[in-house]
Design a protein around this motif. Structure first.
Motif: not given
Length: 388
Positions: A26-33, A35-41, A88-91, A143-146
Motif C-alpha cells: 500500500e502507499t503508506e507502506d513505502y514510507v515507514v522506517q 528502526i535505523v537498519d530498515v530503510s523505507p521501500p 540514515r535515521t531520517d529516511r 528491500l524484501l527483508t525491510d
C-alpha cells in the motif's frame, strides 16, 4: 557477461524485478522506517536509481540533465566523497518526494540508461554498469527483508504475498562432511561478475574439520530454549549476553507464543513453528551461543567455502566465525566506488550463502555478506562445525 545487449537485458530485468517486489504494498507502506537498519521501500527505489544517475548518466550520456538537483542529497547512502546526504535515521521522515514522483524518477533514469547502454557504452563504463546492476540486486534483498520487518511489526501482521520456500524443510538426513587438513584456494575464479571483496583468489591452510550438511532446525532451537539457552550466561560472549539482557531476547526474531504454541510471522502471514524447518532470523550472538550449547562451533568463512560444493545452500544466509577483513593483497577501487566495501571491513561478521530474498543471478559461493553481530532481520541461519 559484457556484451551491451546482454547487459541491457539484465539491466531491464533487474529494474522490473524491483518494481515487482513493491506491487503488494500500500502507499503508506513505502514510507515507514521502524528502526535505523530498515530503510523505507521508497528510499530503496530512489537510491538504486540515483546510483545509475550519479555514476553513469551524469557526464557520460550527451545532453543528460538530472531529474531533480536535490535527489543526490536525498538518495545518497554512504558515499562521503560524493557529497552531503540525508542522515540514515531520517529516511523515514521523507514524506516528499512522493511515491509517484519516485516512480517517475525511476522511469526517467531507466529510459536514459537504455539510451546510454545502446549508444554510448564504452569499455570503461561496463564494470560500473555491472556494479550498478548488482547493487540494485543487493537492494532487492534488503528491500524484501525491510518490507518483512515493516509488516511484521505492524499490529495487524498483514500478509505481504505468498513467498515460496520461506519456511522450508530439507529432505536429506543431516550428516557431517569431513574435510582433510590441507591448503585450499579461496576467492572468485571466473570472468563473471563479483565484488572486490571476493578478490584476490588466495590460498589458506585449514586444519581437519567437519561441517554439517544441513542447517540447524527450529526443533533444535526450541530444545535450546527449553534448556534455558537464553538464560545461561556461560554460553554467550560478553557483548552477546549484554545484548540479550538489554533487549530481553528470549527467541528468534518474529517468534511469539500464542497460548501454548510457538508461532512466527512470515511474509505469507502467521504460521506455527515447524520443528523440521530451518531456523532463521537469528543474530551471530545467538548462533554462537547455540553452537556452544551443542559443544560445537561455527565454521570459518574459509571452511564454509572449501566444503560448500558438498552441501545445499542458498535459502538462508549463514553466520560464520570469521571477521569481515580484506583478503591478502586486496586493493580498493579508485574513486567513490572504493567506498562500496573496503571501508566496512571492521567490527562485522561474514555470512556466506544467500537467501530466499536474494535476487536472481546474484548468489555465488564466494559471495561475502557482512553484518554487525546483533542484526537478525535478514534471513540468517547457521550450520555447525567441529575441529577433528
Amino acid at each position: 557477461m559484457n556484451q551491451p545487449q546482454e547487459l541491457l537485458k539484465l539491466f531491464i530485468s533487474t529494474r522490473s524485478h524491483t518494481k515487482k517486489l513493491c506491487e503488494p504494498l500500500e502507499t503508506e507502506d513505502y514510507v515507514v522506517q521502524p528502526i535505523v537498519d530498515v530503510s523505507p521501500p521508497k528510499w530503496h527505489l530512489g537510491h538504486t536509481t540515483w546510483f545509475f544517475e550519479e555514476f553513469l548518466l551524469d557526464g557520460n550520456l550527451p545532453g543528460y540533465r538530472r531529474f531533480h538537483e536535490q535527489y543526490a542529497y536525498v538518495f545518497n547512502s554512504y558515499y562521503e566523497s560524493i557529497g552531503a546526504r540525508v542522515v540514515r535515521t531520517d529516511r523515514g521522515n521523507l514524506s516528499r518526494p512522493s511515491v509517484d514522483d519516485i516512480y517517475k524518477y525511476r522511469s526517467y533514469v531507466t529510459k536514459n540508461m537504455e539510451l546510454l547502454i545502446k549508444n554510448h557504452l564504452t569499455d570503461s563504463l561496463i564494470p560500473i554498469l555491472e556494479i550498478g546492476i548488482h547493487h540494485e540486486k543487493q537492494h532487492q534483498e534488503l528491500l524484501l527483508t525491510d518490507i518483512k520487518y515493516i509488516l511484521g511489526n505492524n499490529p495487524l501482521l498483514p500478509v505481504y504475498k505468498e513467498v515460496q520456500d520461506e519456511v522450508f524443510t530439507n529432505d536429506k538426513e543431516s550428516n557431517y562432511i569431513e574435510m582433510p587438513a590441507q591448503i585450499y584456494e579461496i576467492g572468485h575464479t571466473n570472468q563473471e561478475f563479483c565484488y572486490d571483496n571476493e578478490l584476490p583468489r588466495h590460498r589458506v591452510f585449514l586444519e581437519a574439520y567437519k561441517i554439517s550438511s544441513e542447517l540447524v532446525t527450529c526443533g533444535e532451537w526450541l530444545d535450546f530454549m527449553k534448556d534455558g539457552g537464553y538464560n545461561n550466561v556461560m554460553l554467550w560472549h560478553t557483548e552477546g549476553w549484554d545484548w540479550v539482557q538489554k533487549n530481553n531476547i528470549t527467541a528468534p526474531m518474529y517468534w511469539f507464543k500464542d497460548e501454548s504454541l510457538w508461532k512466527q510471522y512470515t511474509l505469507n502471514g502467521v504460521q506455527e513453528i515447524s520443528y523440521e524447518s530451518a531456523i532463521t532470523h537469528i543474530s551471530y550472538y545467538e548462533a554462537f551461543a547455540f553452537a556452544q550449547w551443542k559443544s560445537m562451533r561455527l565454521p570459518t568463512e574459509f571452511e564454509w567455502e572449501a566444503a560448500q560444493s558438498q552441501f545445499d545452500w542458498g535459502k538462508r544466509w549463514e553466520w560464520t566465525e570469521s571477521a569481515y577483513l580484506p583478503y591478502p593483497n586486496y586493493t580498493k577501487p579508485d574513486g567513490a566506488l572504493g567506498e562500496y566495501n573496503g571501508k566496512f571491513m571492521v567490527n562485522q561478521k561474514v555470512l556466506r550463502g544467500s537467501s530466499i530474498a536474494t535476487a536472481p543471478q546474484h548468489a555465488r559461493p564466494t559471495y561475502r555478506n557482512f553484518f554487525h553481530p546483533y542484526l537478525r532481520w535478514q534471513f540468517t541461519s547457521l550450520r555447525l562445525a567441529q575441529s577433528l
